[in-house]
Design an enzyme around this catalytic site. Sequence first.
Site, PDB file in Angstrom:
ATOM      1  CD  GLU A  47       7.616 -30.113  61.633  1.00 32.81           C
ATOM      2  OE1 GLU A  47       7.138 -29.026  62.371  1.00 32.81           O
ATOM      3  OE2 GLU A  47       8.338 -29.810  60.728  1.00 32.81           O
ATOM      4  CD  GLU A  91       6.823 -29.082  56.848  1.00 28.59           C
ATOM      5  OE1 GLU A  91       7.594 -28.363  57.405  1.00 28.59           O
ATOM      6  OE2 GLU A  91       5.657 -29.288  57.429  1.00 28.59           O
TER       7      GLU A  91
END
Length: 361
Positions: free
Chosen positions: A28, A234
């Site tokens: 991320e 995720e």
Amino acid sequence: MIGYFHDYARFCFKTFGNKVKYWITLNEPAITMLRHPYYMYGYIRNKTKLSILRYRTAHNQILGHAKAYQTYKKDYKAQQGGKISLALSSGWGVPLTDSALDKAAADRYMQFHLGIFAHPIFVNGDYPDVVKNVVGNRSEAAGIASRLPSFTEEEKKMVKGSSDYFGLNHYSTDKVANKPSGDDQSLTADEAFSKSGDPAWPNWVNGHVAPFGFRKLLKYVKDNYNDPMIIVTENGVAAPGEVNKTGPNRLDDVFRVDYYKGYTNAMLKAIIDDGVNVKGYMAWTLMDNFEWGSAYTTPFGLHFVDFDNDPKLARVPKKSVGFFKKLIADNGFPHVSKSSSMLADMALIVASITLLLVHVK
């Protein structure tokens, strides 16, 4: 920092490469860019300087990833046989209205969070035109050089194609509307959009539940980033009913079960109907954990962990564990009979292209 990160990555490849077959260099990077410590703790309040740091943070992460990738490809890949990428986080942006302004705002939503990293790596080694033009034009209007760094031609060659798969983290969808940017030189002003939900979408702790957005995002990645192999690194939810609850109340996570039903089904549609090359899926996450700045207040786990009262931190299965057991056992196709050749063939297709995993960070 690029050099330090490269040294660290090389150490990891050398030390653990015989065991690790899938590498994620960065998780991320957009969140790191947005939640820069200078911003989080108020060290720098000048919006222009802060935006320069944010874009530099993004730039250095891309170069750090690419340099590590090239070293793995050159020195370790043939011997170790692994694959390497980074995990990019992205919601899905739906224009609030059909107006051209809101549609453009929804595009900026995607480009400033996903495209700013994915476009250089998966397309041409450089930032999306939308990002370059917006930041460059707004910087020029303020009488300063573009706050967005530039890649050299050599760096573009290093960055382009520096990934063996597309790692994707996804949680929620937003309605996106155009928002006048004003005169300040902040990243928020560059983006020039506002986000909201829809009354029809259930809310969770940090977003809106809209499985169709997941399917749209997967198709978007296919169409815009050269149809890469995708691993969903995720996907999950912190169910609102669990927050600040302990014991049995935390185990009946029907909200999470419904979330995973919707999102895994949307992924299956993307694979079968849209031809998206999804090879893996990881639920976030195996057990309740320490979650960024939220500490232990936003439980994402399939297993309950009582951090306050259990010194052994036992993992207690929630209802969602039973859902995943059945999903994996049925390969996404419950009640497929041997006599149903069409459904059986579909199950075999999905079995050959999807790998369903439960992941812990």
